[in-house]
Design an enzyme around this catalytic site. Structure first.
Site, PDB file in Angstrom:
ATOM      1  N   GLY A   1       0.697  -1.027  -0.025  1.00  0.00           N
ATOM      2  CA  GLY A   1      -0.217  -0.321  -0.087  1.00  0.00           C
ATOM      3  C   GLY A   1       1.430   1.307  -0.049  1.00  0.00           C
ATOM      4  N   ASP A   2       1.885   0.898   0.908  1.00  0.00           N
ATOM      5  CA  ASP A   2       3.254   2.221   0.601  1.00  0.00           C
ATOM      6  C   ASP A   2       3.738   2.319  -0.255  1.00  0.00           C
ATOM      7  OD1 ASP A   2       2.493   2.174   3.284  1.00  0.00           O
ATOM      8  OD2 ASP A   2       4.387   1.618   4.086  1.00  0.00           O
TER       9      ASP A   2
END
Length: 304
Positions: free
Chosen positions: A248-249
């Site tokens: 996600g990052d």
């Protein structure tokens, strides 16, 4: 310039074990330490994709020194506020197919520390990008991201990745982009989302609450991007998931890189999906070559 803000960083201590028996002495097969925190991960992804950034936030003690030194080794610029206490340690233990996490608590952050951070953020300029990512430490109220945005100089573009009450409050200040995943969307609205139409419906609710653009990641099921006038769906390329931590990052990092390059929002979305997928298919955060290879497999479809 791109800035990343990690209010609650960590030293991630990752342990690999053949087996784990509760109540007994267990010997690890391997272990390693990494700088952790969502904003810090974004800075590392940006560096891998050829973009400079300045990492902001709070660090303290020998654990904070480790994070700072590791980032400098990667030529990532740092401008952290120094704390008296030690930056927390998060333990991630993998035994067979089971993964267990023990997350530490953040150190005390004084009002003087907070004032110093706000002073650093006021130095940003029109055209800068600020990525704020991660959980909110106990020393802050849940509206801290909202207050930061309200205090920023005009023209700073904010990309936000958080959840819960912090997200609910922050959208009121009109961030350029937020990136909840489907679980965080369900948690925020206290619902069980049954299909993709409902996913878009709740994403649009966040937009009505103030967010200009909403990207919703759904792991292997693809992602949606809701802009001010359109809805887009992007597929996920084929690959074997080796590590979902940091995916996600990486999506945020890819989207931010595209924004800094002046790409269209659809192209930024595609780069974000490619970066997130590349990290998921690797044991480490994505590289530029991996992203360039995967982006060829991504198709962005405009939804009526």
């Amino acid at each position: 310039m791109i800035y990343t803000l990690t209010l609650n960083p960590s030293l991630d201590y990752i342990i690999q074990m053949n087996s784990f028996v509760e109540g007994k002495v267990n010997i690890s097969e391997s272990e390693h330490k990494l700088p952790g925190g969502k904003g810090i991960n974004v800075s590392q992804v940006l560096k891998n994709l050829g973009h400079e950034s300045v990492a902001l936030g709070f660090l303290g003690g020998f654990t904070g020194d480790f994070i700072h030194d590791e980032l400098l080794k990667k030529n990532i610029k740092c401008n952290f506020v120094k704390l008296e206490g030690d930056t927390r340690v998060n333990v991630k233990m993998k035994s067979g197919n089971v993964e267990t996490e023990i997350n530490g608590n953040s150190p005390m952050i004084t009002q003087e520390n907070k004032d110093e951070l706000f002073s650093k953020l006021r130095e940003l300029k029109d055209g800068d990008i600020l990525v704020m990512a991660g959980s909110v430490p106990l020393s802050f109220d849940s509206d801290v991201y909202k207050r930061i945005m309200e205090d920023l100089p005009k023209g700073v573009k904010v990309i936000l990745d958080t959840k819960g009450k912090a997200l609910e409050e922050a959208v009121k200040a009109g961030p350029f982009l937020i990136k909840p995943n489907h679980h965080e969307l369900e948690e925020l609205f206290n619902v069980k989302i049954q299909n993709k139409d409902e996913m878009v419906e709740y994403g649009k609710k966040l937009q009505k609450m103030g967010a200009k653009n909403v990207a919703i990641s759904m792991a292997g099921d693809g992602a949606f991007l809701i802009t001010e006038d359109s809805v887009y769906f992007g597929n996920v390329p084929k690959g074997v998931v080796k590590n979902s931590v940091g995916a996600g990052d990486s999506m945020v990092g890819g989207f931010t890189a595209g924004t800094a390059e002046g790409l269209s929002i659809e192209e930024c979305f595609s780069m974000g999906i490619a970066a997130g997928s590349a990290s998921a298919f690797s044991k480490n955060l994505c590289t530029l070559r991996e992203v360039e290879n995967l982006i060829k497999e991504i198709r962005i479809e405009k939804i009526n």
